[in-house]
Motif scaffolding. Structure first.
Motif, PDB file in Angstrom:
ATOM      1  N   ARG A   1       0.879  -1.170   0.000  1.00 53.50           N
ATOM      2  CA  ARG A   1       0.000   0.000   0.000  1.00 53.50           C
ATOM      3  C   ARG A   1       0.913   1.216   0.000  1.00 53.50           C
ATOM      4  N   VAL A   2       0.805   2.035  -1.018  1.00 52.70           N
ATOM      5  CA  VAL A   2       1.752   3.126  -1.232  1.00 52.70           C
ATOM      6  C   VAL A   2       1.014   4.463  -1.210  1.00 52.70           C
ATOM      7  N   GLY A   3       1.590   5.416  -0.485  1.00 54.40           N
ATOM      8  CA  GLY A   3       1.024   6.761  -0.439  1.00 54.40           C
ATOM      9  C   GLY A   3       2.069   7.789  -0.804  1.00 54.40           C
ATOM     10  N   THR A   4       1.672   8.788  -1.556  1.00 52.52           N
ATOM     11  CA  THR A   4       2.575   9.888  -1.884  1.00 52.52           C
ATOM     12  C   THR A   4       1.790  11.192  -1.877  1.00 52.52           C
ATOM     13  N   TYR A   5       2.443  12.248  -1.439  1.00 52.59           N
ATOM     14  CA  TYR A   5       1.762  13.529  -1.302  1.00 52.59           C
ATOM     15  C   TYR A   5       1.798  14.327  -2.596  1.00 52.59           C
ATOM     16  N   ILE A   6       0.754  15.143  -2.773  1.00 51.06           N
ATOM     17  CA  ILE A   6       0.724  16.145  -3.836  1.00 51.06           C
ATOM     18  C   ILE A   6       0.329  17.459  -3.191  1.00 51.06           C
ATOM     19  N   SER A   7       0.515  18.551  -3.881  1.00 49.16           N
ATOM     20  CA  SER A   7       0.153  19.849  -3.318  1.00 49.16           C
ATOM     21  C   SER A   7      -1.356  19.918  -3.088  1.00 49.16           C
ATOM     22  N   LEU A   8      -1.752  20.696  -2.107  1.00 52.40           N
ATOM     23  CA  LEU A   8      -3.172  20.830  -1.776  1.00 52.40           C
ATOM     24  C   LEU A   8      -3.951  21.325  -2.996  1.00 52.40           C
ATOM     25  N   GLY A   9      -4.985  20.570  -3.339  1.00 55.77           N
ATOM     26  CA  GLY A   9      -5.784  20.934  -4.497  1.00 55.77           C
ATOM     27  C   GLY A   9      -5.101  20.652  -5.815  1.00 55.77           C
ATOM     28  N   GLY A  10      -3.976  19.916  -5.774  1.00 60.76           N
ATOM     29  CA  GLY A  10      -3.214  19.658  -6.988  1.00 60.76           C
ATOM     30  C   GLY A  10      -3.664  18.432  -7.747  1.00 60.76           C
ATOM     31  N   ASN A  11      -4.799  17.860  -7.360  1.00 55.65           N
ATOM     32  CA  ASN A  11      -5.270  16.634  -8.004  1.00 55.65           C
ATOM     33  C   ASN A  11      -5.528  16.834  -9.500  1.00 55.65           C
ATOM     34  N   ARG A  12      -6.169  17.945  -9.849  1.00 53.95           N
ATOM     35  CA  ARG A  12      -6.464  18.206 -11.268  1.00 53.95           C
ATOM     36  C   ARG A  12      -5.173  18.395 -12.060  1.00 53.95           C
ATOM     37  N   GLU A  13      -4.239  19.142 -11.475  1.00 57.66           N
ATOM     38  CA  GLU A  13      -2.977  19.414 -12.175  1.00 57.66           C
ATOM     39  C   GLU A  13      -2.196  18.135 -12.433  1.00 57.66           C
ATOM     40  N   ILE A  14      -2.094  17.283 -11.425  1.00 60.73           N
ATOM     41  CA  ILE A  14      -1.302  16.064 -11.603  1.00 60.73           C
ATOM     42  C   ILE A  14      -2.004  15.102 -12.561  1.00 60.73           C
ATOM     43  N   LYS A  15      -3.329  15.108 -12.552  1.00 55.89           N
ATOM     44  CA  LYS A  15      -4.056  14.242 -13.487  1.00 55.89           C
ATOM     45  C   LYS A  15      -3.876  14.702 -14.933  1.00 55.89           C
ATOM     46  N   GLN A  16      -3.770  16.014 -15.116  1.00 55.99           N
ATOM     47  CA  GLN A  16      -3.574  16.525 -16.463  1.00 55.99           C
ATOM     48  C   GLN A  16      -2.244  16.069 -17.053  1.00 55.99           C
ATOM     49  N   LYS A  17      -1.264  15.813 -16.185  1.00 55.26           N
ATOM     50  CA  LYS A  17       0.047  15.350 -16.657  1.00 55.26           C
ATOM     51  C   LYS A  17       0.022  13.885 -17.075  1.00 55.26           C
ATOM     52  N   GLY A  18      -1.031  13.156 -16.650  1.00 58.08           N
ATOM     53  CA  GLY A  18      -1.174  11.765 -17.053  1.00 58.08           C
ATOM     54  C   GLY A  18      -0.648  10.783 -16.030  1.00 58.08           C
ATOM     55  N   ILE A  19      -1.140   9.563 -16.101  1.00 60.38           N
ATOM     56  CA  ILE A  19      -0.795   8.538 -15.119  1.00 60.38           C
ATOM     57  C   ILE A  19       0.680   8.140 -15.232  1.00 60.38           C
ATOM     58  N   SER A  20       1.249   8.200 -16.442  1.00 61.64           N
ATOM     59  CA  SER A  20       2.656   7.823 -16.607  1.00 61.64           C
ATOM     60  C   SER A  20       3.570   8.808 -15.884  1.00 61.64           C
ATOM     61  N   SER A  21       3.186  10.075 -15.860  1.00 56.10           N
ATOM     62  CA  SER A  21       3.964  11.083 -15.137  1.00 56.10           C
ATOM     63  C   SER A  21       3.919  10.811 -13.639  1.00 56.10           C
ATOM     64  N   PHE A  22       2.745  10.386 -13.156  1.00 51.64           N
ATOM     65  CA  PHE A  22       2.609  10.055 -11.739  1.00 51.64           C
ATOM     66  C   PHE A  22       3.480   8.842 -11.387  1.00 51.64           C
ATOM     67  N   ILE A  23       3.484   7.837 -12.243  1.00 52.92           N
ATOM     68  CA  ILE A  23       4.324   6.660 -12.014  1.00 52.92           C
ATOM     69  C   ILE A  23       5.796   7.063 -11.972  1.00 52.92           C
ATOM     70  N   ASP A  24       6.194   7.961 -12.856  1.00 54.00           N
ATOM     71  CA  ASP A  24       7.578   8.443 -12.859  1.00 54.00           C
ATOM     72  C   ASP A  24       7.914   9.152 -11.549  1.00 54.00           C
ATOM     73  N   LYS A  25       6.978   9.936 -11.051  1.00 53.14           N
ATOM     74  CA  LYS A  25       7.177  10.673  -9.796  1.00 53.14           C
ATOM     75  C   LYS A  25       7.476   9.706  -8.651  1.00 53.14           C
ATOM     76  N   VAL A  26       6.671   8.654  -8.553  1.00 47.78           N
ATOM     77  CA  VAL A  26       6.845   7.680  -7.473  1.00 47.78           C
ATOM     78  C   VAL A  26       8.140   6.882  -7.650  1.00 47.78           C
ATOM     79  N   CYS A  27       8.407   6.453  -8.885  1.00 47.23           N
ATOM     80  CA  CYS A  27       9.543   5.556  -9.136  1.00 47.23           C
ATOM     81  C   CYS A  27      10.879   6.279  -9.129  1.00 47.23           C
ATOM     82  N   THR A  28      10.858   7.601  -9.219  1.00 48.82           N
ATOM     83  CA  THR A  28      12.083   8.365  -9.014  1.00 48.82           C
ATOM     84  C   THR A  28      12.580   8.186  -7.581  1.00 48.82           C
TER      85      THR A  28
END
Length: 400
Positions: A220-247
């Motif tokens: 079970r993995v959790g990672t923080y994003i900026s407050l209210g940043g859900n729309r912004e991070i989603k716009q970058k796409g799921i692959s960008s989110f995976i890159d963020k975590v795997c970095t």
């Protein structure tokens, strides 16, 4: 229909409170708004202190029959550099591990044990709609079940609904809410082969992930994003989110690529704490997240809630013997003061760790590294961790 005690909410605190009162021959009912317990919980870790109490209650064999993951360690790394670790084997207490398992299994075990007592009632699909009052005293609840309205009269109503408590509003409690400047995204992935035991926090520069081994063979993995940043991070796409975590944790690349296909495979959790100055009115008391919503750091909310129930028990049973009507609020003054001390201790520790994890500048990240390494070597480390992990049974020595 009359009961001595009505509990609103069939989560960890409410279900445990119902069992404890049933064992004391109190006529008690638990109202749960859901019709079953098969929900997707995030708080699935039970700390060693609460495991110890479940053993004393005789519930543990049912949990062993289902199976769970033993949690013995907490570790923190800056990429591959160890900053901090604690091993529960080194803590001075007979219970040497916490457990991770689906929370519905724990709730079902508590419920089934409680149902062996004829004075216990469990009402599912029951939504509390109002409090019944005699003047300013709470003397029961109104609830809706299958579109029908019902009343339950009682000497005490215990609110254990969790972080979104309706009884906070119905009881006119004043809530002090603090929102953090970040949100948390959770997801689950299959656990890679040879993954090490223990709960893991990994930081890298101004970002981090929390990784918790989860029954039966997941992370079970959790990672923080900026407050209210859900729309912004989603716009970058799921692959960008995976890159963020795997970095931060490259070993998650393969399971994330195989499992996290869209944002529907993740869950957004709003991060806030909420505390009540007063937990009780005449005939009504709130416990668990209803009284003190905790940060998700170290997963202490479930354990604080369960230990609220254990500590509340003698105040309720003694009060029922001494009072013929609604139990007065001042009956619980001592309980509230003592529990606030433990809640404050845990909340303060969590707040300091939140500040550490929120480090953003290179200087702040360096300070974080130094602080965590100093804490790791500090002679009081195990004392602090023992109080966090064992709570009300910190100094218990009885073998279980």
């Amino acid at each position: 229909m009359n009961k001595e005690v009505v509990i609103v909410g069939g989560g960890p605190a409410g279900m445990l409170m119902g069992l404890l009162l049933a064992q004391e021959k109190v006529n008690v009912a638990v109202l749960e708004k859901n019709k079953d317990l098969s929900r997707d919980f995030r708080g699935e870790t039970i700390a060693p202190g609460s495991v110890y109490l479940l053993k004393k209650l005789g519930v543990f064999p049912a949990l062993e029959k289902h199976g769970f993951i033993k949690v013995r360690k907490i570790k923190m790394y800056d990429r591959e550099e160890k900053l901090f670790s604690v091993n529960f084997d080194e803590l001075d207490h007979p219970q040497k591990f916490g457990i991770d398992m689906p929370q519905p299994v724990v709730l079902e075990a508590l419920k089934e044990k409680a149902l062996t007592y004829p004075n216990f009632s469990y009402i599912e699909g029951a939504t509390c709609t109002d409090l019944i009052k005699d003047g300013e005293k709470v003397v029961g609840v109104r609830y809706k079940e299958s579109e029908q309205e019902f009343e339950l009269r009682s000497k005490l109503v215990i609110g254990a609904e969790g972080r979104y408590s309706r009884l906070q509003t119905l009881g006119n409690f004043q809530v002090q809410k603090k929102e953090f400047d970040r949100d948390l995204i959770w997801f689950k992935v299959p656990k890679p082969i040879d993954w090490e035991e223990g709960n893991l926090i990994k930081v890298y520069k101004n970002d981090h992930v929390i990784i918790l081994p989860t029954y039966p063979d997941y992370l079970r993995v959790g990672t923080y994003i900026s407050l209210g940043g859900n729309r912004e991070i989603k716009q970058k796409g799921i692959s960008s989110f995976i890159d963020k975590v795997c970095t931060i944790e490259p070993r998650l690349r393969k399971p994330m690529n195989e499992t996290i296909k869209s944002w529907e495979d993740t869950t957004l959790l709003k991060i806030f704490t909420a505390h009540l100055d007063n937990w009780a009115n005449d005939g009504l008391i709130l416990i668990g997240d209803s009284a003190h919503t905790m940060s998700p750091i170290l997963g202490q909310g479930v354990n604080i809630a369960m230990q609220d129930a254990f500590k509340l028990l003698p105040y309720v049973t003694n009060g029922l013997k001494e009072h013929s009507g609604a139990l007065p609020a001042d009956l619980f003054t001592d309980f509230i003061e003592k529990r606030k001390k433990q809640v404050s201790f845990v909340a303060s520790f969590q707040s300091r760790q939140e500040q550490n994890l929120a480090a953003s500048s290179p200087f702040q990240c360096t300070i974080r590294k130094v602080k965590m390494k100093l804490l790791d070597k500090a002679p009081f480390k195990n004392k602090v961790m023992r109080r966090l992990q064992y709570g009300i049974v910190e100094n218990e020595t009885m073998e279980v």
